[in-house]
Design an enzyme around this catalytic site. Structure first.
Site, mmCIF file in Angstrom:
data_model
loop_
_atom_site.group_PDB
_atom_site.id
_atom_site.type_symbol
_atom_site.label_atom_id
_atom_site.label_comp_id
_atom_site.label_asym_id
_atom_site.label_seq_id
_atom_site.Cartn_x
_atom_site.Cartn_y
_atom_site.Cartn_z
ATOM 1 N N CYS A 274 -0.012 -3.077 6.172
ATOM 2 C CA CYS A 274 0.563 -4.373 5.770
ATOM 3 C C CYS A 274 2.084 -4.367 5.684
ATOM 4 O O CYS A 274 2.740 -5.088 6.445
ATOM 5 C CB CYS A 274 -0.038 -4.780 4.435
ATOM 6 S SG CYS A 274 -1.822 -4.830 4.489
HETATM 7 C C1 UGA Z 1 -0.068 -4.438 0.112
HETATM 8 C C2 UGA Z 1 0.207 -5.427 -1.037
HETATM 9 O O1 UGA Z 1 0.402 -4.695 -2.248
HETATM 10 C C3 UGA Z 1 -0.951 -6.402 -1.215
HETATM 11 O O2 UGA Z 1 -0.633 -7.361 -2.227
HETATM 12 C C4 UGA Z 1 -1.210 -7.128 0.115
HETATM 13 O O3 UGA Z 1 -2.330 -7.992 0.036
HETATM 14 C C5 UGA Z 1 -1.476 -6.095 1.211
HETATM 15 O O4 UGA Z 1 -0.337 -5.207 1.315
HETATM 16 C C6 UGA Z 1 -1.681 -6.840 2.508
HETATM 17 O O5 UGA Z 1 -0.747 -7.485 2.967
HETATM 18 O O6 UGA Z 1 -2.808 -6.887 3.001
HETATM 19 P P1 UGA Z 1 -1.516 -2.193 0.401
HETATM 20 O O7 UGA Z 1 -0.695 -1.981 1.626
HETATM 21 O O8 UGA Z 1 -2.991 -2.101 0.510
HETATM 22 O O9 UGA Z 1 -1.210 -3.666 -0.245
HETATM 23 O O10 UGA Z 1 -1.103 -1.135 -0.713
HETATM 24 P P2 UGA Z 1 0.103 -0.995 -1.764
HETATM 25 O O11 UGA Z 1 -0.465 -0.527 -3.037
HETATM 26 O O12 UGA Z 1 0.951 -2.201 -1.799
HETATM 27 O O13 UGA Z 1 0.945 0.223 -1.141
HETATM 28 C C7 UGA Z 1 1.657 0.106 0.080
HETATM 29 C C8 UGA Z 1 2.541 1.317 0.295
HETATM 30 O O14 UGA Z 1 3.632 1.315 -0.633
HETATM 31 C C9 UGA Z 1 1.836 2.663 0.107
HETATM 32 O O15 UGA Z 1 2.247 3.542 1.120
HETATM 33 C C10 UGA Z 1 2.335 3.149 -1.243
HETATM 34 O O16 UGA Z 1 2.354 4.545 -1.348
HETATM 35 C C11 UGA Z 1 3.751 2.589 -1.244
HETATM 36 N N1 UGA Z 1 4.299 2.408 -2.611
HETATM 37 C C12 UGA Z 1 3.749 1.492 -3.452
HETATM 38 C C13 UGA Z 1 5.405 3.160 -3.011
HETATM 39 O O17 UGA Z 1 5.934 3.999 -2.238
HETATM 40 N N2 UGA Z 1 5.913 2.968 -4.268
HETATM 41 C C14 UGA Z 1 5.387 2.075 -5.133
HETATM 42 O O18 UGA Z 1 5.918 1.944 -6.260
HETATM 43 C C15 UGA Z 1 4.278 1.318 -4.722
#
Ligand code: UGA
Length: 445
Positions: A274
């Site tokens: 995403c």
């Molecule tokens: C993300 C959004 O959080 C959702 O709200 C959205 O619906 C989704 O994309 C989408 O568009 O379908 P997702 O990609 O499943 O969800 O997971 P996240 O928890 O957002 O993590 C994304 C990435 O960011 C991961 O690689 C995670 O490790 C990284 N991340 C997240 C960080 O490096 N630091 C953080 O503080 C949070």
């Protein structure tokens, strides 16, 4: 008995969680796909991908008779009142999204609408750039059905905000529901469905027009990605500033209610299906309008470089990486998923292999997917401890719970040279820096 019958086109994370979510609350749901193997699995209650709690929900929905999956979309539309479109919108090489699945799906729905006499609502859930629902989906539906949008059938755009790894919880407990409506009847129908579905726990509802709803989704993901790239820049500044620690900075600024504590975990960058795709698409969309989106471009640039911090730290600790054995703990783009799309680990492994290192990796869920990419070029371990055995350096690339249980003693006893690069800051710096003969490097310290 629920009044609306629901169909869901697409059986990825969004489609299947939406379908199972409605079915879990007693709605009759037909999911549709073009893949007979997927349909067969779903009809046996087995999700085609790993997602915590989805299997329980799906099994129950299928065995209670509320959910079934059909091959092809036409019958599903004909037999239901509301169709959610949750097909993929993958990236093209220039960052723009590929609308092929959306167009194909709209064509099939249009054909099915020809044969319907009752009102039908189509709701686009797929992530699409502003203008897509109005200018691409609507004409295909109208031309295919010979019917008029807003009169014979309705059209909404309602973006999805679920996260992989907590997709079931997020589907059932969203922070808000955004309803982009073509016309008032369409919006009212989706609003009624939301009232019915969430009943006492109705989240805030934002009603707006179609392109604004489409932009909300991109703004949401781009803002979260901005928080991550921002804190990663602060981490990189911390590394060059003796005595500072990004985790303490993040905690302190997160307590400011105007900033908020979430999505400030510094690390090796964001991955997944995403953020990378949506940030690229928003840049391409904005550029196509003649506006240069400087902040969003910077977010992407920071993220592109961030995974290689781990490789640089390994080089700093070990010198030339040629023939050094590097253990990678974590391959999924985040914990609790087997998804390795745009995973930072994959980028790190590629760079390590280019530098002549020998790579061994372990992940609790993503081994099968990773083997498909690297094959014989890398080694794979059956457990975290087996992975670090004999390694010169270990890079923690995904914050899985089970890696948090590994103690400094385990690294010292098993590794050739106990050097750990904590790329997700899962270890307590005080506990991990007090051991002699052990180097623990936390990103952003
Ligand atoms: C993300 C959004 O959080 C959702 O709200 C959205 O619906 C989704 O994309 C989408 O568009 O379908 P997702 O990609 O499943 O969800 O997971 P996240 O928890 O957002 O993590 C994304 C990435 O960011 C991961 O690689 C995670 O490790 C990284 N991340 C997240 C960080 O490096 N630091 C953080 O503080 C949070």
């Amino acid at each position: 008995m629920a009044p609306y019958k629901i169909s869901v086109a697409g059986t990825g994370y969004v489609g299947l969680c939406t379908a199972a979510g409605f079915a879990s609350k007693g709605y009759e749901v037909i999911a549709s796909t073009h893949d007979p193997e997927k349909a067969d699995k779903i009809n046996r209650g087995i999700p085609p991908f790993f997602e915590p709690h989805l299997e329980e929900l799906l099994k129950e929905a299928v065995s209670d008779g509320y959910l079934k999956c059909e091959v092809g979309r036409t019958e599903a539309v004909k037999k239901t009142d509301i169709t959610f479109v949750a097909v993929g919108t993958p990236s093209q090489p220039d960052g723009r999204i590929n609308l092929q699945h959306i167009q194909d799906c709209a064509r099939e729905i249009g054909e099915a609408l020809t044969e319907k006499s009752s009102y039908h609502l189509v709701v686009v859930k797929s992530t699409v750039v502003p203008g897509t629902t109005q200018n691409i989906v609507k004409p295909i539906l109208e031309n295919g059905s010979n019917k008029s949008c807003g009169k014979d059938f309705g059209l909404c755009m309602s973006p999805e905000f679920l996260r992989e790894g907590s997709a079931v919880h997020d589907t059932l407990n969203p922070d808000r529901v955004v309803i982009g409506e073509h016309d008032k009847t369409s919006g009212d129908t989706l609003h009624n469905l939301s009232r019915e579905f969430y009943s006492e726990e109705l989240p805030p509802i934002v009603r707006t027009n179609l392109p604004t709803a489409e932009l909300v989704k991109y703004a949401n993901n781009a803002f979260l990605a901005t928080k991550i790239s921002f804190i990663n820049q602060i981490a990189n500044i911390c590394e060059k500033t003796s005595g500072t620690d990004v985790n303490i900075v993040a905690n302190a600024i997160g307590l400011d209610k105007r900033i908020g504590s979430q999505f400030l975990r510094a690390g090796l960058g964001y991955g997944g299906s995403c953020f990378p795709k949506d940030v690229k698409a928003l840049i391409a969309f904005s550029t196509s309008l003649g506006y240069d989106p400087l902040i969003i471009k910077a977010v992407e640039n920071v993220n592109r470089a961030q995974p290689y911090k781990a490789v640089k730290l390994a080089e700093k600790a070990l010198g030339d990486l040629k023939d050094k054995r590097i253990a990678i703990l974590g391959l999924a783009f985040k914990p609790d998923t087997d998804d390795i799309r745009e995973s930072t680990s994959i980028k790190i492994i590629n760079r390590l292999l280019e530098n002549g290192a020998s790579v061994v990796s372990y992940d609790p869920a993503a081994m099968t997917n990773t083997k498909k990419i690297f094959g014989e070029r890398a080694d794979y371990a059956p457990s975290a401890i087996e992975c670090i055995k004999g390694a010169n350096c270990c890079i923690v690339a995904t914050a899985w719970e089970e890696f948090k249980q590994i103690k400094p003693r385990d690294f010292i006893q098993n590794m050739k040279t106990p050097i750990v690069i904590d790329g997700r800051r899962i270890y307590n710096p005080e506990e991990y820096s007090c051991e002699l003969d052990f180097t623990a490097i936390g990103l952003g310290q």
